[in-house]
Write a protein that holds these residues in place. Structure first.
Motif, PDB file in Angstrom:
ATOM      1  N   CYS B 428      43.274  -7.709  -4.124  1.00  0.00           N
ATOM      2  CA  CYS B 428      44.359  -7.634  -5.089  1.00  0.00           C
ATOM      3  C   CYS B 428      45.678  -7.241  -4.421  1.00  0.00           C
ATOM      4  O   CYS B 428      46.753  -7.636  -4.872  1.00  0.00           O
ATOM      5  CB  CYS B 428      44.023  -6.631  -6.197  1.00  0.00           C
ATOM      6  N   LEU B 431      47.875 -10.202  -3.581  1.00  0.00           N
ATOM      7  CA  LEU B 431      48.149 -11.145  -4.647  1.00  0.00           C
ATOM      8  C   LEU B 431      49.499 -11.849  -4.494  1.00  0.00           C
ATOM      9  O   LEU B 431      49.624 -13.049  -4.669  1.00  0.00           O
ATOM     10  CB  LEU B 431      48.138 -10.365  -5.969  1.00  0.00           C
ATOM     11  N   MET B 443      41.818 -16.498  -6.467  1.00  0.00           N
ATOM     12  CA  MET B 443      42.105 -15.100  -6.803  1.00  0.00           C
ATOM     13  C   MET B 443      42.015 -14.887  -8.313  1.00  0.00           C
ATOM     14  O   MET B 443      41.437 -13.904  -8.786  1.00  0.00           O
ATOM     15  CB  MET B 443      43.518 -14.763  -6.289  1.00  0.00           C
ATOM     16  N   VAL B 447      39.616 -12.360 -10.458  1.00  0.00           N
ATOM     17  CA  VAL B 447      40.102 -11.367 -11.430  1.00  0.00           C
ATOM     18  C   VAL B 447      39.418 -11.583 -12.784  1.00  0.00           C
ATOM     19  O   VAL B 447      38.953 -10.639 -13.420  1.00  0.00           O
ATOM     20  CB  VAL B 447      41.642 -11.445 -11.569  1.00  0.00           C
ATOM     21  N   ILE B 454      38.221  -4.369 -13.011  1.00  0.00           N
ATOM     22  CA  ILE B 454      39.589  -4.243 -12.508  1.00  0.00           C
ATOM     23  C   ILE B 454      40.441  -3.665 -13.632  1.00  0.00           C
ATOM     24  O   ILE B 454      40.638  -4.312 -14.666  1.00  0.00           O
ATOM     25  CB  ILE B 454      40.150  -5.604 -12.066  1.00  0.00           C
ATOM     26  N   ALA B 457      43.463  -5.711 -14.778  1.00  0.00           N
ATOM     27  CA  ALA B 457      43.258  -7.163 -14.775  1.00  0.00           C
ATOM     28  C   ALA B 457      44.258  -7.856 -15.682  1.00  0.00           C
ATOM     29  O   ALA B 457      44.787  -8.926 -15.348  1.00  0.00           O
ATOM     30  CB  ALA B 457      41.834  -7.483 -15.220  1.00  0.00           C
ATOM     31  N   LEU B 460      47.574  -8.101 -13.973  1.00  0.00           N
ATOM     32  CA  LEU B 460      47.543  -9.075 -12.883  1.00  0.00           C
ATOM     33  C   LEU B 460      47.645 -10.491 -13.435  1.00  0.00           C
ATOM     34  O   LEU B 460      48.437 -11.309 -12.955  1.00  0.00           O
ATOM     35  CB  LEU B 460      46.244  -8.931 -12.073  1.00  0.00           C
TER      36      LEU B 460
END
Lengths: 418, 972
Positions: B428, B431, B443, B447, B454, B457, B460
């Motif tokens: 992460c 990213l 990726m 996630v 996470i 998440a 992200l």
């Protein structure tokens, strides 16, 4: 089979073409040029290219591309072998294989190509046979020819063409009869940072230079033939005798030829003649790095290491090198980013060292790739694998020839990682 | 100047050629040749040079011959002047002269001369001197290339077959070489009829002939199928000494014979083990040769290690990459290293791969990083070490290394679920540096898949959502799925997010895949969240160990073709070799015979080419699977959730029919197809999952308006197709034209053409990436079309297409796909997908592609059919400006599978009666009238099926012998 041949130089000019079947437009080479554009180095052009209607098979020799065009299913190795043979023949005839020499001898080149292939099938590729058909140009001969009006082309059937020993011409006569053999070994190795051998093997070759009258039948035997992992022979070698007795029995071609190639890797550990202590590092801050290399002898079989040379492919950002060599000279080839350190003889008492600062382009990030060291060296009078010829006998002829065997070890692809 | 000395003007040369002095003549001819070689036109000197031919000076004779071979074609009438000298030379007491004459005659590729050649050639084939016989054998192959019929009629093929039993090994080798070449253009001729006696003769000659002869003989032996294992073993024993030949082509041909014949040996036989051991050293030695040889050897070793990994399992180290290997060698070595990776050597392999990952060459580094991932998947015990190596590499922060590492870590997660999730945090961190679609998609998948572990998440994924429309399709699809997963796992906090992504996907996107996936999720979530959970979060099948193995039947076939071009390209030989109209499909251990399709003439319209489609690389999932990507288990296996009627039609069709239905949207009027219409629901209709409904509005009512498949180029373009193509021999193949301009396809340009080879129609394409980013995941599909053309395998583009890179792809086609009449009839609508988007275009194929090889009608049947067909079904055309005589025209047409059944000559007018058969079984009969001296032909075409128009187009390009025919017919 092989349809056409184009000779192309590094700048991409087609300076000779030969077609064995119908004429193929040289525009077919555009596909090759496209691939050449993409390649970083000329040697990175893929050897087999597919185009809509043809295949292009290329070899790269002495700054020239030998590009052949095929239209049907043909074994590519067959074509590649043949192309190398063409290059070898030019080398043999003209002393070198370059654009200028080929252009100067264009008619001979054409005559040769015509004799070497018929309808794309190999016809005469043995140097002995070719030389009977087309005599190599010499200054003396061209003078004589002009004076006497005699010809360059033989008008009898080459004796080798049909005998079961096509590699030897008949009626060879010498006043000095001699047979010399060079056992040449090359060490291919990769050593890692710490000096540990990652991989090592020996490529050996026995080059012969035989000038003997008549039809001599030779037998060459080794002290230790079991060393050899794999062998490949000149067609003259009788394979059955090798299989049963491990001796080379053959009627030699006349002149220079490669008697055998061999390969040693698995059975005995390969001796590495030198060790390299090196450190090349780039600083996180500031545009420079440090280099320090020392070379010393390791397993040299008691002989001197000569012609020692180190080549380092530097990262792109390296602009110059400010170094001190305790022995030999160094040069930094900026366009190609190659640092060459020519050392010469290795003196075990006073080990050569190269040390100093590398300057980088201002503002460039710390190089990501580690340079790799390529080592060149030579050791006379020893075959590093330990291979030894025990004797050479001649049958079939009465005279006593001069005989000799010479050994030499060289570095092949010998790399040290950093 | 030097130039003038070397290449004097024509008039000077002319004077010198006619000089009385022999020496001067010879020098003049040399100068002529020198000029010729640099491309100067010295054809005007033809008569003067030919006059020098009658000489007893061999060098002069050879030089004149060189000249003749070069220019005879452009001066056919002059070339006849040389015939007499040839005939005389064939009687010369000196065998060298006889051989030279027969060799040169064959190289003068002038049809008129060939008939004069026959008698001298016949004599030379039986000459007392083997040197003459061996030269004459090759001459038969040359003559066959110019006039195949003549060679057959004159019985030269039988004489050539007799030469296989010649006492001289060189003659045997040349006879085999000539027959092999002729056989390539004669698939069913059974020219090389191998039986134990001939095999024995070949094996004897093998020991005594030249290195090149050995290659011909070994390649010929490889076609033989031994009767039993004893015969197999005895052939192997006699072939093994060839492994020690200095010529690498001999070695590889010997390897082919051994690899094929050892299949017949029982594995417990001692000899089998011995043979295995003997194969390794020569293969290793090939790798110390020149790089070009290494490359071909490596491509073949790649096949050998897949078939018999035991041969090279101890030889890992020879494949270690050297710093100064050319890049093409490096990449091949890497491939083989992974194939040989095992528990025993994995530590070494990993150390090497890590070393490579710090090299300069980006392509090589990427492949090395990927290789580490493949090792992890292949050798379970090493997985942990591989993951930590990858983490080390990620720490280097080298951008492309990080991205590759993330892509392979995703695969490792899929292979070993719930094992290495601890590294997610490190991933992460990187990213922001991911700028390649594949890495971003990987990726995002990670996630979404591990959303529950996470904490941030949602943040992200939200960060990706900002530039949703700038992302590639691959990333968009992945983001959609990941957010839906996140929502199903953490429904309370992420409602807004899922709402947002669904609306982005369905309302604002014009990508049908994305929209449809959006609708499916939306519908699933709104009707039955439990089912949605079952579907979206279903257990995924584990990915297989080795992803890029060659499909076994193809591998078998390729093993039989070791050392050939097919083995370098890893494609079946039938797929790509020009001129080989009928390559036999080879199988281990026995031959399955030729790949020609056999069908009765009365076959219904549905019958097409029955040949099995060429093999498929399994790693290329089918198009549909790819589109739906990793997560969505097909509804059929988990039981589809209830779907309201409005949606059903579209959704089901999408899943069932794949892209072709999408392409069909605009053109397909006959078939009932409804575009996915918006589900008709209001917030009250929301399913049992109560809380979910709250945020859901109805999806927009706007639906995909039209997919602008570029309407086909008009017929006019087709008329141009044949112009300027210089294909002297073989079937008509139009040149590549641009089908899909880069402008219309986000930088992907596709040009292509259609060819028919060995009974297989192929679409040959050139894909060029004119965009800035790498293109991957190509797939192709056709809409239904008039002749049921469908791809017989996936589009084989195995490597990502980098910017400015071009790649050639050949797609074998079958004719058993769904049929729908198109306008024009030969129109084909195509959808091509890549990681960026799906693109549509249409193109037209020459109808001559559809003419099958067995289109030669029985004479009697032809006669009856011709009479039966009413005049209404007949059309008449003029072909203008054709300068071929009727025989040449007939030959030309035959190469496009238009067969001449009979020929009649009435009052100086040749009438050719011809037949052709389309892949759907429709027969077309033709009468071609050729009047000597009149360049305009008349043709009448007839078919039982009504033909409204049937056009033969014919073009003559400027160069002689480059006449092309293009036959296009419209059948109603």
């Amino acid at each position: 089979m092989i349809h056409s041949l184009f000779l192309i130089n590094h700048s991409g000019d087609i300076f000779l073409e030969k077609h064995w079947k119908s004429v193929i437009s040289h525009s077919v080479c555009d596909y090759f040029f496209e691939a050449k554009e993409k390649a970083v180095d000329p040697e990175d052009v893929p050897p087999v290219l597919q185009t809509p209607h043809h295949y292009l098979i290329t070899v790269h020799r002495g700054k020239l591309f030998f590009l052949s065009v095929v239209q049907t299913e043909v074994p590519p190795l067959f074509v590649i072998e043949f192309l190398h043979r063409v290059a070898d023949t030019f080398q043999d005839y003209f002393g070198e294989c370059s654009e200028s020499v080929i252009k100067d001898n264009v008619v001979t080149v054409y005559e040769l190509l015509e004799e070497m292939l018929d309808n794309g099938f190999p016809l005469a590729t043995e140097s002995n046979v070719l030389k009977e058909l087309i005599r190599p140009p010499t200054i003396l001969r061209s003078v004589v020819n002009t004076l006497t009006g005699s010809s360059n082309v033989g008008d009898t059937l080459p004796t080798g063409q049909l005998s079961t020993i096509p590699w030897r011409r008949a009626d060879v006569k010498y006043t000095n009869n001699e047979a010399y053999f060079d056992v040449i070994e090359e060490i291919d190795a990769i050593l890692d940072k710490s000096g540990t051998t990652v991989f090592a093997e020996i490529q050996g070759v026995i080059e012969a230079s035989v000038r003997l009258t008549g039809m001599p039948d030779l037998t060459l035997s080794f002290m230790n033939p079991r060393l050899l992992d794999d062998v490949s022979f000149h067609p003259c070698v009788r394979f059955k005798r090798w299989e049963s007795e491990r001796t080379l029995s053959f009627i030699p071609p006349d002149g220079n030829f490669t008697l055998m190639n061999y390969h040693v890797s698995s059975q005995n550990p390969v001796a590495i003649p030198v060790y390299v202590k090196q450190s090349i590092s780039f600083f996180e801050s500031g545009p420079c790095g440090r280099l320090d290399i020392t070379i010393g002898p390791k397993q040299t079989m008691g002989k001197t290491v000569e012609a020692l040379m180190v080549k380092i492919h530097m990262p792109k950002a390296v602009l110059s090198a400010n170094l001190t060599a305790t022995q030999g000279n160094y040069t930094y080839d900026l366009p190609n980013k190659v640092l060459v350190w020519d050392i010469g003889k290795l003196n075990p008492q006073k080990l050569p060292n190269l040390k100093g600062i590398l300057s980088l382009q201002a503002g460039a990030p710390k190089p990501e790739d580690n340079p790799s060291l390529n080592i060149d060296l030579r050791i006379q009078q020893v075959a590093i694998s330990g291979l030894k010829v025990s004797r050479l006998e001649m049958f079939g002829e009465k005279y006593k020839p001069f005989k000799g065997v010479k050994y030499v070890t060289k570095a092949g692809k010998f790399q040290v990682r950093t | 100047t030097t130039d003038n000395q070397n290449h004097p003007p024509i008039f000077e040369l002319k004077a010198e050629l006619n000089s009385d002095k022999k020496e001067k003549k010879k020098e003049a001819v040399k100068k002529v040749i020198a000029s010729m070689t640099v491309g100067k036109d010295v054809s005007a000197l033809f008569p003067d040079v030919v006059n020098c031919m009658q000489t007893d000076n061999l060098e002069l004779k050879k030089l004149v011959y060189l000249y003749l071979m070069n220019y005879a074609k452009s001066q056919p009438d002059m070339a006849i002047m040389a015939v007499n000298t040839f005939v005389k030379d064939c009687e010369d007491p000196n065998p060298l002269i006889r051989a030279l004459a027969v060799r040169t005659m064959g190289c003068i590729r002038v049809d008129k001369i060939t008939e004069y050649l026959c008698e001298p050639l016949r004599k030379c084939l039986k000459d007392e001197d083997p040197y003459v016989r061996k030269t004459a054998a090759v001459c038969v192959a040359k003559l066959h290339d110019i006039n195949a019929q003549l060679v057959e009629d004159q019985g030269f093929l039988d004489t050539l077959k007799d030469l296989i039993s010649d006492s001289n090994p060189m003659v045997v080798a040349n006879a085999v070489a000539a027959l092999s070449e002729i056989a390539e253009s004669h698939p069913n001729s059974n020219l090389l009829d191998l039986n134990p006696q001939t095999i024995n003769k070949l094996l004897t000659a093998l020991n005594e002939c030249t290195e090149w002869g050995q290659i011909f003989i070994l390649d010929c032996l490889a076609n033989y199928t031994p009767r039993d294992d004893r015969e197999s073993q005895s052939i192997c024993e006699r072939v093994t000494p060839r492994l020690s030949h200095a010529n690498s082509a001999v070695v590889l041909s010997a390897v082919k014979v051994l690899m094929k014949f050892m299949e017949m040996l029982p594995k417990d036989l001692d000899y089998y083990g011995t043979l295995l051991k003997k194969l390794a050293p020569p293969l290793v030695t090939l790798l110390s040769a020149e790089p070009e040889l290494q490359y071909v050897a490596l491509r073949n070793i790649n096949l050998i290690v897949q078939r018999r990994p035991e041969i090279l399992k101890h030889e890992m180290k020879v494949f270690f990459v050297k710093y100064n290997d050319p890049i093409y060698v490096k990449l091949e070595k890497l491939d083989i290293m992974i194939r040989l990776a095992s528990q025993a050597n994995i530590a070494q392999v990993l150390a090497e791969l890590k070393e490579y990952a710090t090299e300069v060459d980006v392509d090589f580094v990427r492949k090395a990083v990927r290789a580490i991932g493949r090792c992890a998947i292949k050798v379970e015990q090493s997985a942990e070490r591989c993951v930590s190596t990858l983490l080390d590499l990620i720490q280097t922060k080298v951008n492309y290394v990080v991205q590759e590492a993330i892509v392979v870590i995703k695969d490792i997660f899929r292979k070993y679920p719930n094992k290495y999730e601890s590294v997610i945090a490190t991933l992460c961190e990187n990213l922001d540096s991911l700028d390649e679609p594949e890495a971003r998609a990987a990726m995002i998948w990670i996630v979404g898949e591990y959303a529950e572990r996470i904490d941030n998440a949602d943040e992200l994924l939200e960060s990706f959502l900002e530039g949703f429309h700038d992302e590639s399709t691959q990333v968009q699809l992945q983001l959609l799925t990941a957010i839906v997963k996140l929502f199903l796992k953490k429904p309370t906090e992420t409602q807004e997010l899922v709402q947002q992504v669904l609306s982005l996907a369905t309302q604002d996107s014009d990508n049908p895949d994305l929209r449809d996936r959006g609708y499916i999720y939306w519908r699933l979530l709104s009707t039955d969240p439990v089912a949605a959970k079952e579907v979206v979060l279903a257990e995924k099948p584990l990915i297989s160990e080795e992803t890029d193995l060659i499909e076994p039947t193809l591998l078998e076939e390729l093993i039989c073709h070791i050392g050939t071009l097919a083995s370098v390209y890893h494609k079946p030989p039938s797929a790509f070799v020009e001129g080989s109209r009928g390559v036999q499909h080879k199988r281990i251990p026995g031959n399955l015979g030729s790949g020609e399709s056999v069908e009765s003439p009365d076959n219904g319209s549905a019958a097409g080419v029955t040949e099995a489609p060429p093999a498929v690389i399994p790693s290329q999932g089918d198009l549909l699977g790819d589109l739906l990507n990793l997560d969505l288990t097909p509804p059929t296996t988990t039981g589809p959730p209830p779907i309201s009627s409005g949606m059903q039609m579209g959704a089901m069709d999408l899943l069932g029919g794949g892209l072709d239905s999408l392409v069909g949207l605009r053109h397909n009027t006959e078939r009932s197809f409804r575009s996915p219409s918006p589900p008709d629901y209001s917030p009250t209709e929301v399913g049992p999952g109560g809380h979910m409904g709250a945020g859901f509005g109805a999806p927009p009512a706007v639906m995909p308006a039209s997919f602008n498949a570029p309407v086909s180029v008009g017929l006019d373009d087709l008329f141009d197709l044949g112009g300027g193509v210089g294909m002297p021999m073989g079937a008509f193949n139009p040149p590549k034209t641009v089908w899909l301009p880069a402008m219309k396809a986000k930088g992907l340009e596709i040009s292509g053409t259609f060819v028919r080879r060995a009974g297989v129609i192929q679409m040959e394409m050139n894909l060029t990436n004119k965009a800035m980013s790498v293109m991957t995941d190509f797939a192709i599909q056709f809409n239904r079309n008039s002749f049921g053309l469908a791809s017989a395998g996936p589009l084989q583009i195995l490597t990502p297409l980098s910017p400015n890179q071009s790649i050639e792809a050949a797609l074998p086609l079958s004719t058993v796909g769904p049929v729908m009449k198109m306008e024009p009839l030969n129109n084909l609508q195509v959808a091509v997908k890549n990681n960026i988007d799906v693109f549509y275009f249409s193109c037209q194929y020459p109808i001559s592609m559809l003419f099958v090889e067995d289109g030669k009608m029985e004479r009697q049947v032809f006669l009856a059919t011709w009479k039966d067909i009413p005049n209404d079904n007949e059309s008449q055309f003029q072909i203008k400006d054709c300068h071929l005589n009727s025989d040449a025209a007939s030959n030309k047409l035959q190469s496009s599978n238009i067969f001449t059944i009979a020929k009649r000559t009435v009052e100086g007018q040749d009438m050719l009666y011809q037949s052709m058969k389309l892949t759907n079984g429709i027969w077309v009969l033709a009468e071609l009238r050729v009047q000597a001296g009149n360049p305009n032909y008349t043709t009448i075409l007839k078919s039982k099926q009504r033909i409204t128009s049937l056009i033969i187009i014919h073009t003559v390009s400027e160069r002689p012998f480059c006449t092309n025919w293009n036959l296009i017919c419209y059948i109603l």
